[in-house]
Design an enzyme around this catalytic site. Structure first.
Site, PDB file in Angstrom:
ATOM      1  N   ASP A  68      57.183   1.655 -26.612  1.00  0.00           N
ATOM      2  CA  ASP A  68      56.187   0.590 -26.907  1.00  0.00           C
ATOM      3  C   ASP A  68      57.253  -0.769 -27.115  1.00  0.00           C
ATOM      4  O   ASP A  68      58.246  -0.590 -26.991  1.00  0.00           O
ATOM      5  CB  ASP A  68      55.244   0.604 -28.055  1.00  0.00           C
ATOM      6  CG  ASP A  68      55.827   1.246 -29.090  1.00  0.00           C
ATOM      7  OD1 ASP A  68      57.204   1.390 -29.269  1.00  0.00           O
ATOM      8  OD2 ASP A  68      55.225   1.898 -30.096  1.00  0.00           O
ATOM      9  N   ASP A 137      48.569   5.715 -40.529  1.00  0.00           N
ATOM     10  CA  ASP A 137      47.214   6.116 -39.725  1.00  0.00           C
ATOM     11  C   ASP A 137      47.244   7.064 -38.783  1.00  0.00           C
ATOM     12  O   ASP A 137      46.150   7.332 -38.073  1.00  0.00           O
ATOM     13  CB  ASP A 137      46.564   4.590 -39.517  1.00  0.00           C
ATOM     14  CG  ASP A 137      47.230   4.067 -38.190  1.00  0.00           C
ATOM     15  OD1 ASP A 137      48.142   4.303 -37.960  1.00  0.00           O
ATOM     16  OD2 ASP A 137      46.654   3.026 -38.024  1.00  0.00           O
ATOM     17  N   HIS A 139      48.858   6.788 -35.789  1.00  0.00           N
ATOM     18  CA  HIS A 139      49.088   6.145 -34.629  1.00  0.00           C
ATOM     19  C   HIS A 139      50.359   6.754 -34.093  1.00  0.00           C
ATOM     20  O   HIS A 139      51.529   7.239 -34.602  1.00  0.00           O
ATOM     21  CB  HIS A 139      49.184   4.756 -34.469  1.00  0.00           C
ATOM     22  CG  HIS A 139      50.015   3.901 -35.104  1.00  0.00           C
ATOM     23  ND1 HIS A 139      50.093   3.239 -36.473  1.00  0.00           N
ATOM     24  CD2 HIS A 139      51.513   3.889 -34.657  1.00  0.00           C
ATOM     25  CE1 HIS A 139      51.276   2.630 -36.597  1.00  0.00           C
ATOM     26  NE2 HIS A 139      52.056   3.002 -35.602  1.00  0.00           N
ATOM     27  N   GLU A 144      46.823   3.191 -31.785  1.00  0.00           N
ATOM     28  CA  GLU A 144      45.875   3.014 -32.630  1.00  0.00           C
ATOM     29  C   GLU A 144      44.547   3.756 -32.723  1.00  0.00           C
ATOM     30  O   GLU A 144      44.211   4.139 -31.687  1.00  0.00           O
ATOM     31  CB  GLU A 144      45.648   1.473 -33.192  1.00  0.00           C
ATOM     32  CG  GLU A 144      46.883   0.500 -33.287  1.00  0.00           C
ATOM     33  CD  GLU A 144      47.430   0.522 -34.567  1.00  0.00           C
ATOM     34  OE1 GLU A 144      47.469   1.744 -35.250  1.00  0.00           O
ATOM     35  OE2 GLU A 144      48.021  -0.726 -34.818  1.00  0.00           O
TER      36      GLU A 144
HETATM   37  C1  GLP Z   1      55.912   1.762 -35.267  1.00  0.00           C
HETATM   38  C2  GLP Z   1      55.831   2.279 -33.811  1.00  0.00           C
HETATM   39  C3  GLP Z   1      55.880   3.679 -33.634  1.00  0.00           C
HETATM   40  C4  GLP Z   1      56.471   4.414 -34.772  1.00  0.00           C
HETATM   41  C5  GLP Z   1      55.827   4.128 -36.040  1.00  0.00           C
HETATM   42  C6  GLP Z   1      56.479   4.729 -37.261  1.00  0.00           C
HETATM   43  O1  GLP Z   1      54.297   1.324 -35.470  1.00  0.00           O
HETATM   44  N1  GLP Z   1      55.413   1.560 -32.872  1.00  0.00           N
HETATM   45  O2  GLP Z   1      56.258   3.907 -32.192  1.00  0.00           O
HETATM   46  O3  GLP Z   1      56.255   5.699 -34.443  1.00  0.00           O
HETATM   47  O4  GLP Z   1      55.892   2.701 -36.307  1.00  0.00           O
HETATM   48  O5  GLP Z   1      57.454   4.138 -37.730  1.00  0.00           O
HETATM   49  P1  GLP Z   1      58.526   4.432 -38.975  1.00  0.00           P
HETATM   50  O6  GLP Z   1      59.671   5.508 -38.075  1.00  0.00           O
HETATM   51  O7  GLP Z   1      59.393   3.343 -39.149  1.00  0.00           O
HETATM   52  O8  GLP Z   1      57.626   4.888 -39.870  1.00  0.00           O
END
Ligand code: GLP
Length: 245
Positions: A68, A137, A139, A144
């Site tokens: 992303d 959540d 995602h 989402e």
């Molecule tokens: C973001 C990214 C995701 C990632 C998620 C968790 O929203 N778009 O790809 O998996 O956060 O991030 P973290 O590893 O910082 O908890």
């Protein structure tokens, strides 16, 4: 039910995930990878970088795709997800720049850009391996709640909760982008292998939800992983603290 592996430490989780990529690389030097960003994969990317530096793994023929990207951050913006992978992985693993891909979130026509990015993935034969983090959540990438299992690369408005969770990477909440381009669940589910990593107590609730999950729920995008035959969830003990394994 998904295949869960629980490690005692974040470091062990990171090494195990890196080993999965390295194992896939042995079978296919031109491995096509989808790579995550965020706090979770930092250790795994460091381990993959170490493997590259010490000659244990050769990433120079691989292809790597951002899962992303925030709109409208330029590729070389220090806050962009592309810069993140460049900083934590590509520069250390000597992946040729032309083998690294990210949606052009500054394109005039973002819908056309999503179609273009999806087509590049298809042209590369889809992902051999996708490494995922997970949002609080549920995602996946930026899919989402209210996601669908067949979606391809698309534009997304980020949920308030996601913006708040990612504020820690920015100077203030107002600086966090409100939109992104993400791979769709369908894009991700076409991957031959999927590894999801999660660490820390903040992920304990969502990991329990994933562990208990037995049916598809569009409000819990990670549940779509149940549709895939080769998913491994690697969590550290803290992330797994709300269930017994
Ligand atoms: C973001 C990214 C995701 C990632 C998620 C968790 O929203 N778009 O790809 O998996 O956060 O991030 P973290 O590893 O910082 O908890």
């Amino acid at each position: 039910m998904l295949n869960f592996i629980i490690t005692e430490t974040y470091s062990a989780m990171s090494i195990l995930a890196a080993n999965r990529v390295a194992a896939a690389l042995i079978n296919k030097p031109d491995l096509v990878m989808a790579m995550p960003t965020g706090g979770t994969p930092v250790g795994m990317l460091a381990e993959m970088s170490r493997m590259a530096k010490e000659g244990e793994a050769d990433f120079t023929k691989t292809f790597s795709f951002n899962i992303d990207e925030y709109i409208p951050l330029a590729k070389d913006d220090p806050q962009s997800y592309y810069s993140f992978l460049q900083h934590h992985f590509y520069q250390h693993a000597h992946i040729p720049t032309e083998n690294t891909f990210v949606p052009d979130v500054q394109a005039a026509d973002l819908t056309a850009e999503c179609i273009r990015y999806e087509q590049i993935i298809v042209d590369h034969g889809d992902f051999d391996i996708t490494i995922l983090g997970i949002g609080h959540d549920g995602h996946i990438g930026f899919n989402e709640p209210h996601a669908t299992h067949s979606s391809v690369c698309h534009l997304i408005d980020l949920k308030t909760e996601t913006i708040e969770a990612n504020t820690r990477f920015f100077a203030s909440k107002d600086d966090v982008p409100k939109q992104a381009i993400t791979l769709g669940m369908g894009t991700i589910l076409r991957s031959k292998e999927i590894v999801l990593i999660a660490n820390g107590v903040s992920k304990a609730a969502v990991m329990k939800q994933l562990y208990d999950c037995t049916r598809i729920d569009p409000l819990f995008p990670a549940s779509f992983l149940l549709l895939h035959p080769n998913v491994t969830v690697i969590g550290d003990r803290e992330a797994a603290s709300l269930f017994n394994l």
